[in-house]
Design a protein around this motif. Structure first.
Motif, PDB file in Angstrom:
ATOM      1  N   LEU A 160      -7.297  22.034 -11.830  1.00 53.54           N
ATOM      2  CA  LEU A 160      -8.333  22.726 -12.746  1.00 53.54           C
ATOM      3  C   LEU A 160      -9.623  21.580 -12.707  1.00 53.54           C
ATOM      4  N   GLN A 161      -8.984  20.407 -12.914  1.00 55.34           N
ATOM      5  CA  GLN A 161     -10.347  19.341 -13.100  1.00 55.34           C
ATOM      6  C   GLN A 161     -10.383  18.340 -11.976  1.00 55.34           C
ATOM      7  N   PHE A 162      -9.387  18.107 -11.024  1.00 47.69           N
ATOM      8  CA  PHE A 162      -9.630  17.379  -9.950  1.00 47.69           C
ATOM      9  C   PHE A 162      -9.301  17.949  -8.627  1.00 47.69           C
ATOM     10  N   ILE A 163      -9.814  17.389  -7.413  1.00 43.03           N
ATOM     11  CA  ILE A 163      -9.509  17.632  -5.999  1.00 43.03           C
ATOM     12  C   ILE A 163      -8.661  16.322  -5.813  1.00 43.03           C
ATOM     13  N   VAL A 164      -7.470  16.745  -5.569  1.00 41.30           N
ATOM     14  CA  VAL A 164      -6.406  15.611  -5.378  1.00 41.30           C
ATOM     15  C   VAL A 164      -6.173  15.437  -3.899  1.00 41.30           C
ATOM     16  N   HIS A 165      -6.248  14.272  -3.401  1.00 40.99           N
ATOM     17  CA  HIS A 165      -6.279  13.633  -2.101  1.00 40.99           C
ATOM     18  C   HIS A 165      -4.663  12.739  -2.141  1.00 40.99           C
ATOM     19  N   THR A 166      -4.032  12.761  -1.067  1.00 42.44           N
ATOM     20  CA  THR A 166      -2.662  12.079  -1.051  1.00 42.44           C
ATOM     21  C   THR A 166      -2.577  11.405   0.185  1.00 42.44           C
ATOM     22  N   VAL A 167      -1.946   9.924   0.012  1.00 44.00           N
ATOM     23  CA  VAL A 167      -1.653   9.442   1.155  1.00 44.00           C
ATOM     24  C   VAL A 167      -0.087   8.668   0.982  1.00 44.00           C
ATOM     25  N   ASN A 168       0.638   8.252   1.989  1.00 42.66           N
ATOM     26  CA  ASN A 168       1.654   7.558   1.416  1.00 42.66           C
ATOM     27  C   ASN A 168       1.928   6.295   1.762  1.00 42.66           C
ATOM     28  N   SER A 169       0.670   5.359   1.708  1.00 43.15           N
ATOM     29  CA  SER A 169       0.794   3.912   2.108  1.00 43.15           C
ATOM     30  C   SER A 169      -0.581   3.235   1.489  1.00 43.15           C
ATOM     31  N   LEU A 170      -0.488   1.982   1.263  1.00 41.57           N
ATOM     32  CA  LEU A 170      -1.608   1.434   0.665  1.00 41.57           C
ATOM     33  C   LEU A 170      -2.736   1.115   1.739  1.00 41.57           C
ATOM     34  N   HIS A 171      -1.907   0.894   2.734  1.00 41.89           N
ATOM     35  CA  HIS A 171      -3.043   0.852   3.823  1.00 41.89           C
ATOM     36  C   HIS A 171      -3.834   1.778   4.017  1.00 41.89           C
ATOM     37  N   SER A 172      -3.328   2.947   4.345  1.00 46.80           N
ATOM     38  CA  SER A 172      -3.990   4.121   4.579  1.00 46.80           C
ATOM     39  C   SER A 172      -4.673   4.578   3.186  1.00 46.80           C
ATOM     40  N   GLY A 173      -4.194   4.376   2.143  1.00 43.12           N
ATOM     41  CA  GLY A 173      -4.842   4.541   0.908  1.00 43.12           C
ATOM     42  C   GLY A 173      -6.145   3.895   0.655  1.00 43.12           C
ATOM     43  N   TYR A 174      -6.436   2.783   1.077  1.00 38.71           N
ATOM     44  CA  TYR A 174      -7.516   1.783   1.166  1.00 38.71           C
ATOM     45  C   TYR A 174      -8.747   2.454   1.980  1.00 38.71           C
ATOM     46  N   SER A 175      -8.243   2.815   3.279  1.00 35.75           N
ATOM     47  CA  SER A 175      -9.177   3.545   4.130  1.00 35.75           C
ATOM     48  C   SER A 175      -9.785   4.813   3.401  1.00 35.75           C
ATOM     49  N   THR A 176      -8.848   5.669   2.898  1.00 32.59           N
ATOM     50  CA  THR A 176      -9.238   6.849   2.355  1.00 32.59           C
ATOM     51  C   THR A 176      -9.928   6.625   1.235  1.00 32.59           C
ATOM     52  N   ALA A 177      -9.863   5.739   0.420  1.00 31.66           N
ATOM     53  CA  ALA A 177     -10.541   5.448  -0.718  1.00 31.66           C
ATOM     54  C   ALA A 177     -12.057   5.135  -0.237  1.00 31.66           C
ATOM     55  N   LEU A 178     -12.354   4.318   0.685  1.00 29.33           N
ATOM     56  CA  LEU A 178     -13.663   3.752   1.214  1.00 29.33           C
ATOM     57  C   LEU A 178     -14.293   5.325   1.586  1.00 29.33           C
ATOM     58  N   LYS A 179     -13.646   6.090   2.101  1.00 30.37           N
ATOM     59  CA  LYS A 179     -14.233   7.446   2.604  1.00 30.37           C
ATOM     60  C   LYS A 179     -14.579   8.281   1.664  1.00 30.37           C
ATOM     61  N   LEU A 180     -13.638   8.263   0.696  1.00 26.01           N
ATOM     62  CA  LEU A 180     -13.836   9.375  -0.559  1.00 26.01           C
ATOM     63  C   LEU A 180     -14.689   8.997  -1.821  1.00 26.01           C
ATOM     64  N   LEU A 181     -14.447   7.566  -1.973  1.00 25.39           N
ATOM     65  CA  LEU A 181     -14.770   6.977  -3.389  1.00 25.39           C
ATOM     66  C   LEU A 181     -14.527   7.774  -4.460  1.00 25.39           C
ATOM     67  N   PRO A 182     -13.085   7.849  -4.756  1.00 24.01           N
ATOM     68  CA  PRO A 182     -12.531   8.665  -5.654  1.00 24.01           C
ATOM     69  C   PRO A 182     -12.809   8.223  -6.980  1.00 24.01           C
ATOM     70  N   ASP A 183     -12.493   9.150  -8.208  1.00 29.62           N
ATOM     71  CA  ASP A 183     -12.955   8.646  -9.628  1.00 29.62           C
ATOM     72  C   ASP A 183     -11.844   7.741  -9.958  1.00 29.62           C
ATOM     73  N   ILE A 184     -10.481   8.280  -9.730  1.00 29.51           N
ATOM     74  CA  ILE A 184      -9.328   7.479  -9.829  1.00 29.51           C
ATOM     75  C   ILE A 184      -8.380   7.215  -8.640  1.00 29.51           C
ATOM     76  N   ILE A 185      -7.855   6.234  -8.659  1.00 29.28           N
ATOM     77  CA  ILE A 185      -6.673   5.975  -7.656  1.00 29.28           C
ATOM     78  C   ILE A 185      -5.493   5.644  -8.274  1.00 29.28           C
ATOM     79  N   LEU A 186      -4.510   6.405  -8.121  1.00 25.75           N
ATOM     80  CA  LEU A 186      -3.234   6.342  -8.732  1.00 25.75           C
ATOM     81  C   LEU A 186      -2.152   5.657  -7.694  1.00 25.75           C
TER      82      LEU A 186
END
Length: 337
Positions: free
Chosen positions: A27-53
């Motif tokens: 209800l409060q978040f749009i949740v994106h998921t990846v399974n590795s730190l490498h792809s997580g970094y690339s995805t984070a640069l694209k999305l600029l998420p509020d929180i990275i877990l």
């Protein structure tokens, strides 16, 4: 009151953890998921998420060696970086990563408690969304250039300079394509969509814009992404050079309009009918609509239609401006008596 959803990026291969977090935070978040730190970094640069877990329990410690990249990247500095770690490895995790992340949670807490912690974070106004928006909106109305905030082609907000230049007040239902030629509308929509989905943060172009009064002005347009996590939300700034600067003078300094003037002067008889020329000549002599009606034996309603056509063809705002335009471009022969 409806609030804008935040963006959460989960770096994990644990399906159960991901499912639980999605259920608790949908209800409060749009949740994106990846399974590795490498792809997580690339995805984070694209999305600029509020929180990275980052779920350390599904990643070995060796795979986290490049975790520092998240903090060394300018666009990710305002993202809240969290590690979800194995409670049994608490000492080792804190020793290695305590200085690289904002917070660490362990498997000793339930996923429900983890959801509560994440929800509390976004209520503190620490999120990237608020940071970029507040920084921009704080300067929005004091900018001298006309500036608008766009959601795709829709205008969400405009500053005072834009209102003044384009003679508009309300943003409701207003689109950027309202200010371009009909034949360019599809091109503008496609360009905006491609830019919002692309990797570039800024784009520049030169174009002709149509003001609400029908005038055309040329300008340099700059588009910048305010926040990549909000699909299609852009800043558009209009730069008028001295050559194209708006003025109170009759007519326009746009090259596009001047080209139209030249073409009109070559095809005089095509642009003004015999009746329109007669009406213009009588207007030059100071005749009112009633006088013209009696002189030419046509109804006042017909005269008003001719006046409207003359204004439209000369890209003018008033009939007086149309007459000045017609005289300056030798479209009528005014005899002084």
């Amino acid at each position: 009151m409806k609030t804008e959803k935040k963006h959460l990026l989960i770096i994990s291969s644990q399906k159960n953890l991901i499912a639980d977090l999605k259920e608790g935070l949908s209800l409060q978040f749009i949740v994106h998921t990846v399974n590795s730190l490498h792809s997580g970094y690339s995805t984070a640069l694209k999305l600029l998420p509020d929180i990275i877990l980052i779920d350390q329990t599904s990643l070995n410690l060796k795979s986290l060696k490049n975790l520092g990249n998240f903090r060394s990247t300018h666009f990710l500095k305002k993202s809240h970086l969290i590690i979800y770690g194995e409670a049994l490895e608490r000492s080792l995790i804190e020793e290695r990563f305590n200085d690289l992340v904002d917070q660490i949670f362990y498997t000793s807490i339930s996923t429900n408690c983890l959801c509560d912690e994440l929800l509390e974070l976004v209520t503190k106004d620490r999120t990237l969304t608020n940071y970029w928006k507040d920084a921009f909106l704080g300067l929005f109305n004091i900018m001298e250039n006309p500036v608008v905030l766009l959601q795709q082609e829709n205008i969400i907000a405009m500053n005072d300079a834009f209102r003044h230049s384009f003679k508009v007040q309300q943003t409701e239902g207003l689109k950027l394509t309202d200010f371009v030629h009909c034949e360019n509308k599809i091109k503008v929509k496609t360009s905006l969509r491609n830019f919002s989905r692309g990797k570039h943060m800024q784009a520049n172009t030169k174009t002709s814009l149509r003001l609400s009064n029908g005038k055309i002005r040329e300008a340099k347009i700059s588009f910048s992404k305010l926040d990549r996590m909000i699909d299609g939300q852009l800043i558009m700034m209009i730069h008028y050079s001295e050559k194209f600067k708006l003025s109170d003078q009759v007519g326009s300094t746009s090259d596009l309009v001047e080209k139209c003037f030249e073409e009109n002067s070559i095809h005089t008889t095509f642009n003004f009918s015999k009746r329109e020329k007669e009406i213009i000549m009588l207007l030059c002599k100071g005749y009112k609509t009633k006088d013209i009606s009696e002189t030419l034996f046509i109804s006042p309603k017909t005269i008003e239609k001719h006046r409207a056509n003359i204004i439209k063809r000369t890209n003018s705002e008033t009939i007086l401006e149309s007459i000045i335009y017609a005289i300056n471009h030798d479209l009528i022969n005014v005899k002084v008596t």
